[in-house]
Design a protein around this motif. Structure first.
Motif, PDB file in Angstrom:
ATOM      1  N   MET A   1       5.391   8.881   9.304  1.00  0.00           N
ATOM      2  CA  MET A   1       5.747   8.963  10.622  1.00  0.00           C
ATOM      3  C   MET A   1       6.460   7.474  10.868  1.00  0.00           C
ATOM      4  O   MET A   1       7.482   7.429  11.600  1.00  0.00           O
ATOM      5  CB  MET A   1       4.552   9.299  11.570  1.00  0.00           C
ATOM      6  N   LYS A   2       5.908   6.615  10.383  1.00  0.00           N
ATOM      7  CA  LYS A   2       6.337   5.405  10.816  1.00  0.00           C
ATOM      8  C   LYS A   2       7.742   4.999  10.328  1.00  0.00           C
ATOM      9  O   LYS A   2       8.748   4.277  11.042  1.00  0.00           O
ATOM     10  CB  LYS A   2       5.312   4.102  10.117  1.00  0.00           C
ATOM     11  N   GLY A   3       8.063   5.438   9.154  1.00  0.00           N
ATOM     12  CA  GLY A   3       9.242   5.367   8.477  1.00  0.00           C
ATOM     13  C   GLY A   3      10.235   6.104   9.250  1.00  0.00           C
ATOM     14  O   GLY A   3      11.621   5.577   9.513  1.00  0.00           O
ATOM     15  N   GLU A   4       9.820   7.540   9.860  1.00  0.00           N
ATOM     16  CA  GLU A   4      10.815   8.260  10.540  1.00  0.00           C
ATOM     17  C   GLU A   4      11.000   7.336  11.760  1.00  0.00           C
ATOM     18  O   GLU A   4      12.317   7.527  12.275  1.00  0.00           O
ATOM     19  CB  GLU A   4      10.133   9.737  10.688  1.00  0.00           C
ATOM     20  N   PRO A  60       9.988  -7.193   9.691  1.00  0.00           N
ATOM     21  CA  PRO A  60       9.492  -8.385   8.943  1.00  0.00           C
ATOM     22  C   PRO A  60       9.709  -8.185   7.500  1.00  0.00           C
ATOM     23  O   PRO A  60      10.343  -7.047   6.967  1.00  0.00           O
ATOM     24  CB  PRO A  60       7.985  -7.964   8.885  1.00  0.00           C
ATOM     25  N   ASP A  61       9.658  -9.046   6.813  1.00  0.00           N
ATOM     26  CA  ASP A  61       9.967  -9.225   5.341  1.00  0.00           C
ATOM     27  C   ASP A  61       8.720  -8.514   4.568  1.00  0.00           C
ATOM     28  O   ASP A  61       8.256  -9.342   3.669  1.00  0.00           O
ATOM     29  CB  ASP A  61      10.456 -10.578   4.595  1.00  0.00           C
ATOM     30  N   VAL A  62       8.493  -7.367   4.539  1.00  0.00           N
ATOM     31  CA  VAL A  62       7.069  -6.625   4.054  1.00  0.00           C
ATOM     32  C   VAL A  62       7.598  -5.526   3.409  1.00  0.00           C
ATOM     33  O   VAL A  62       8.355  -4.898   4.005  1.00  0.00           O
ATOM     34  CB  VAL A  62       6.028  -6.651   5.025  1.00  0.00           C
ATOM     35  N   VAL A  63       6.960  -5.185   2.216  1.00  0.00           N
ATOM     36  CA  VAL A  63       7.580  -4.018   1.461  1.00  0.00           C
ATOM     37  C   VAL A  63       6.539  -2.791   1.649  1.00  0.00           C
ATOM     38  O   VAL A  63       5.820  -2.357   0.425  1.00  0.00           O
ATOM     39  CB  VAL A  63       7.777  -4.482  -0.011  1.00  0.00           C
ATOM     40  N   TYR A  64       6.296  -2.473   2.871  1.00  0.00           N
ATOM     41  CA  TYR A  64       5.460  -1.285   3.113  1.00  0.00           C
ATOM     42  C   TYR A  64       6.198  -0.054   2.677  1.00  0.00           C
ATOM     43  O   TYR A  64       7.368  -0.043   2.313  1.00  0.00           O
ATOM     44  CB  TYR A  64       5.281  -0.871   4.783  1.00  0.00           C
ATOM     45  N   SER A  65       5.071   0.909   2.263  1.00  0.00           N
ATOM     46  CA  SER A  65       5.562   2.192   1.594  1.00  0.00           C
ATOM     47  C   SER A  65       6.781   2.785   2.301  1.00  0.00           C
ATOM     48  O   SER A  65       7.844   3.299   1.558  1.00  0.00           O
ATOM     49  CB  SER A  65       4.605   3.217   1.234  1.00  0.00           C
ATOM     50  N   TRP A  66       6.613   2.954   3.618  1.00  0.00           N
ATOM     51  CA  TRP A  66       7.651   3.582   4.397  1.00  0.00           C
ATOM     52  C   TRP A  66       9.023   3.258   4.375  1.00  0.00           C
ATOM     53  O   TRP A  66       9.808   3.627   4.823  1.00  0.00           O
ATOM     54  CB  TRP A  66       7.122   4.006   5.905  1.00  0.00           C
ATOM     55  N   GLU A  67       9.338   2.033   4.107  1.00  0.00           N
ATOM     56  CA  GLU A  67      10.649   1.299   3.791  1.00  0.00           C
ATOM     57  C   GLU A  67      11.131   2.026   2.656  1.00  0.00           C
ATOM     58  O   GLU A  67      12.457   1.445   2.328  1.00  0.00           O
ATOM     59  CB  GLU A  67      10.333  -0.247   3.545  1.00  0.00           C
TER      60      GLU A  67
END
Ligand code: BTN
Length: 313
Positions: A1-4, A60-67
């Protein structure tokens, strides 16, 4: 959902997206949308929220899965781990799928080749890809060669960086190390159960404190680069490369992206040092050295040092 939610806000090109429309498009309540937005804000996404809706200002420069929508369910993100290799091994033993990826912002026991430490400070990209290859164990090194070839190509083509490979799988720019790779595999009944390839790329970190002869993408370009752009471009190209029916072409292509062949090199292992001219690699990735007396020797592992033409070390 966050990705969407993030994709919807990004595609809105900086305009305000109403909460009502977001909940309609995503098929969830307005309260649920608000809760996700709040969480994203806490994670560092700058999202302006007003009576009219939401506006994405910066990420942010973070590599969360939803990216990474293509691989989201296979990506395991951690802010800090001992080593992504350890987590990857555990996941592989539990049966995680081919092309799972473990990513960490920091590692407090990052591992390098030949039992060395890999300093893993904020701003670098540290990840391990878990593969379940269908080729014989003896040819497994082709995946490491494919990974370094693809990364050098991606850095050249998508980031304008003059990246080349040093045998076996380091990425160098102007003879300075930008990236290192480490592989671990498990073989059961002569079949590979998993092959884990760990990759450390200096992106926005300054590695020179611990490794004077290293560099980073930000030092080379003079800009801060989003690590997710680097990882996304690499994963896409690597997935494509290894989905080919065989990896027979990899060694020939790797030769076009290496600085090692044709050079005088010194190969150091815990037991000995071998010097010679690197003339070729074989189809398992072993380096073929021509020694001073003309004898050809195969080198299977070790630290490779490119020698300056006038060096006598
Ligand atoms: C080397 O050049 O010595 C190999 C370095 C490999 C570093 C990466 S960072 C991600 C993964 N986790 C580790 O602990 N090591 C690899």
């Amino acid at each position: 959902m966050k990705g969407e939610i993030l994709r919807a806000l990004t595609e809105n090109h900086g305009a305000v997206y109403s909460g009502e429309k977001l909940s309609e498009v995503l098929g969830v309540s307005r309260v649920a949308v608000w809760k996700h937005i709040k969480k994203l804000q806490e994670l560092g996404y700058l999202i302006e929220s007003s009576g009219n809706g939401y506006k994405l200002i910066s990420v942010p420069d973070v590599v969360y899965s939803w990216e990474f929508p293509e691989w989201e369910s296979n990506i395991h993100y951690f802010d800090e781990v001992d080593s992504t290799m350890t987590i990857a091994k555990e996941l592989a033993a539990k049966g995680c799928p081919h092309f799972s990826v473990v990513i960490a912002d920091r590692q407090h026991a990052g591992r390098g080749r030949l039992s060395r430490q890999w300093y893993s400070t904020d701003g670098g990209l540290y990840f391990t890809i878990i593969l379940r290859p269908q080729i014989p164990p003896a040819l497994m090194s082709r995946y490491g060669f494919a990974a370094s070839l693809v990364l050098a190509k991606t850095l050249q083509e998508s980031f304008g960086i003059d990246a080349y490979v040093k045998w076996p799988n380091d990425i160098l720019v102007n003879e300075k190390k930008l990236c290192g790779m480490l592989s671990e595999m498990d073989v059961v009944d002569e079949q590979v159960s998993f092959l884990n390839i760990g990759i450390g790329i200096n992106v926005n970190n300054d590695p020179t404190h611990d490794e004077p002869n290293a560099t980073s993408i930000s030092a080379l370009t003079g800009e801060t680069v989003q690590r997710k752009e680097v990882l996304g471009a690499f994963l896409k190209a690597f997935e494509k490369e290894i989905s080919r029916s065989s990896l027979d072409h990899v060694m020939e292509e790797w030769k076009k992206y290496t600085l090692t062949l044709g050079r005088d090199v010194k190969i150091v292992t815990v037991n000995d040092t071998t010097k010679g001219k690197a003339v070729d690699i074989d189809d398992t990735g072993a380096l073929i050295l021509e020694q001073e007396d003309g004898v050809l020797t195969k080198i299977f592992y070790g630290d490779c040092f490119h020698q300056a033409s006038d060096s006598r070390d």
